[in-house]
Design a protein around this motif. Sequence first.
Motif, mmCIF file in Angstrom:
data_model
loop_
_atom_site.group_PDB
_atom_site.id
_atom_site.type_symbol
_atom_site.label_atom_id
_atom_site.label_comp_id
_atom_site.label_asym_id
_atom_site.label_seq_id
_atom_site.Cartn_x
_atom_site.Cartn_y
_atom_site.Cartn_z
ATOM 1 N N SER A 1 0.848 -1.192 0.000
ATOM 2 C CA SER A 1 0.000 0.000 0.000
ATOM 3 C C SER A 1 0.883 1.242 0.000
ATOM 4 N N GLU A 2 0.283 2.397 -0.305
ATOM 5 C CA GLU A 2 1.034 3.651 -0.304
ATOM 6 C C GLU A 2 1.597 3.938 1.083
ATOM 7 N N TYR A 3 0.798 3.632 2.115
ATOM 8 C CA TYR A 3 1.258 3.856 3.480
ATOM 9 C C TYR A 3 2.470 2.975 3.801
ATOM 10 N N ALA A 4 2.407 1.722 3.387
ATOM 11 C CA ALA A 4 3.511 0.798 3.655
ATOM 12 C C ALA A 4 4.791 1.240 2.957
ATOM 13 N N VAL A 5 4.649 1.754 1.734
ATOM 14 C CA VAL A 5 5.821 2.237 0.988
ATOM 15 C C VAL A 5 6.443 3.436 1.697
ATOM 16 N N ALA A 6 5.582 4.390 2.115
ATOM 17 C CA ALA A 6 6.081 5.590 2.807
ATOM 18 C C ALA A 6 6.723 5.224 4.140
ATOM 19 N N LEU A 7 6.101 4.297 4.871
ATOM 20 C CA LEU A 7 6.664 3.851 6.147
ATOM 21 C C LEU A 7 8.012 3.187 5.933
ATOM 22 N N GLY A 8 8.116 2.396 4.865
ATOM 23 C CA GLY A 8 9.387 1.751 4.544
ATOM 24 C C GLY A 8 10.484 2.755 4.243
ATOM 25 N N GLU A 9 10.134 3.846 3.548
ATOM 26 C CA GLU A 9 11.120 4.885 3.246
ATOM 27 C C GLU A 9 11.626 5.536 4.528
ATOM 28 N N LYS A 10 10.702 5.794 5.456
ATOM 29 C CA LYS A 10 11.101 6.398 6.732
ATOM 30 C C LYS A 10 12.024 5.460 7.505
ATOM 31 N N ALA B 1 12.871 20.201 10.862
ATOM 32 C CA ALA B 1 12.901 20.471 9.418
ATOM 33 C C ALA B 1 11.628 21.177 8.982
ATOM 34 N N ALA B 2 10.482 20.757 9.535
ATOM 35 C CA ALA B 2 9.203 21.371 9.171
ATOM 36 C C ALA B 2 9.108 22.807 9.686
ATOM 37 N N ARG B 3 9.778 23.088 10.779
ATOM 38 C CA ARG B 3 9.746 24.431 11.369
ATOM 39 C C ARG B 3 10.545 25.436 10.545
ATOM 40 N N ARG B 4 11.600 24.969 9.894
ATOM 41 C CA ARG B 4 12.470 25.868 9.137
ATOM 42 C C ARG B 4 11.880 26.196 7.769
ATOM 43 N N ARG B 5 12.315 27.316 7.218
ATOM 44 C CA ARG B 5 11.862 27.724 5.895
ATOM 45 C C ARG B 5 12.640 26.938 4.842
ATOM 46 N N GLY B 6 11.921 26.479 3.815
ATOM 47 C CA GLY B 6 12.563 25.723 2.753
ATOM 48 C C GLY B 6 11.839 24.414 2.505
ATOM 49 N N VAL B 7 12.468 23.554 1.728
ATOM 50 C CA VAL B 7 11.889 22.247 1.388
ATOM 51 C C VAL B 7 12.129 21.300 2.559
ATOM 52 N N THR B 8 11.058 20.862 3.194
ATOM 53 C CA THR B 8 11.173 20.077 4.429
ATOM 54 C C THR B 8 11.998 18.804 4.239
ATOM 55 N N GLY B 9 11.771 18.090 3.151
ATOM 56 C CA GLY B 9 12.506 16.847 2.922
ATOM 57 C C GLY B 9 13.996 17.077 2.797
ATOM 58 N N THR B 10 14.374 18.110 2.067
ATOM 59 C CA THR B 10 15.795 18.435 1.892
ATOM 60 C C THR B 10 16.429 18.851 3.218
ATOM 61 N N GLN C 1 19.252 7.008 -0.675
ATOM 62 C CA GLN C 1 18.568 5.819 -1.167
ATOM 63 C C GLN C 1 17.096 5.776 -0.754
ATOM 64 N N VAL C 2 16.506 6.950 -0.542
ATOM 65 C CA VAL C 2 15.089 7.004 -0.181
ATOM 66 C C VAL C 2 14.428 8.153 -0.933
ATOM 67 N N ASN C 3 13.099 8.114 -0.955
ATOM 68 C CA ASN C 3 12.304 9.241 -1.471
ATOM 69 C C ASN C 3 11.813 10.021 -0.265
ATOM 70 N N GLU C 4 12.493 11.096 0.072
ATOM 71 C CA GLU C 4 12.172 11.835 1.297
ATOM 72 C C GLU C 4 10.805 12.511 1.234
ATOM 73 N N GLN C 5 10.286 12.761 0.024
ATOM 74 C CA GLN C 5 8.970 13.389 -0.083
ATOM 75 C C GLN C 5 7.883 12.478 0.489
ATOM 76 N N LEU C 6 8.053 11.168 0.321
ATOM 77 C CA LEU C 6 7.086 10.224 0.885
ATOM 78 C C LEU C 6 7.102 10.276 2.408
ATOM 79 N N ILE C 7 8.284 10.530 2.983
ATOM 80 C CA ILE C 7 8.399 10.635 4.443
ATOM 81 C C ILE C 7 7.670 11.878 4.933
ATOM 82 N N VAL C 8 7.829 12.975 4.221
ATOM 83 C CA VAL C 8 7.132 14.220 4.582
ATOM 84 C C VAL C 8 5.630 14.007 4.513
ATOM 85 N N GLU C 9 5.157 13.335 3.459
ATOM 86 C CA GLU C 9 3.721 13.072 3.312
ATOM 87 C C GLU C 9 3.227 12.157 4.428
ATOM 88 N N LEU C 10 4.064 11.210 4.841
ATOM 89 C CA LEU C 10 3.685 10.297 5.920
ATOM 90 C C LEU C 10 3.449 11.060 7.222
#
Length: 203
Positions: free
Chosen positions: A46-55, A76-85, A191-200
């Motif tokens: 599932s999408e959730y399982a994929v995102a959890l795996g990335e985290k 990271a979320a508190r700072r200005r900029g792209v949270t994943g980066t 080796q991860v998609n950090e955007q999926l972690i942010v969405e999670l």
Amino acid sequence: MARYTGPRTKISRRFGVALFGPSKSLERRNFPPGQHGIRAGRKKKSEYAVALGEKQKLRFQYGVLEGQFRKYYEEAARRRGVTGTILLQLLELRLDNVIYRLGFGNTRQAARQLVNHGHILVNGRTVDIASYQTKPGDVVKVGPRPSSQQAALRAIDLTQSVPLVDWITVDREKLEGVVARVPERSDIDPQVNEQLIVELYSR
């Protein structure tokens, strides 16, 4: 000090990535562990399982526990900029990771041990906290004790063929390096998609 002490090859096989350094076992058996490992690797997630795996992959790669990882995300979320980066940059600038990138530890675990045992100086002062956040301009050096020097030299012998990152400058003869700048996203290969972690975490 809290850290992951469980099986490493098993975790790497679960995600199909050598998260803790090169693994011959992973090369021989490149499918998930367990009785139904080969079939489990073919099962649609599932999408959730994929995102959890990335985290989880990112957590294990940097040796960070769940509570610590959440704090990194919140910062990271508190700072200005792209949270994943920003999340990746915070992890990269940890002192144990900087030691690993300098080649003074052949794995992040070995680099963390160097820090925890008081072998590392930052701007001339001993720092034994692996999660210490370095910043541009910091001079990171192996301490003068013979045991410190020997441990770092052994690691350098093992990491001579590993390419250095260009956001850090290193003088291996002096066993020191300087954090030249904050790494860009292109400098980091987690080796991860950090955007999926942010969405999670945003759910």
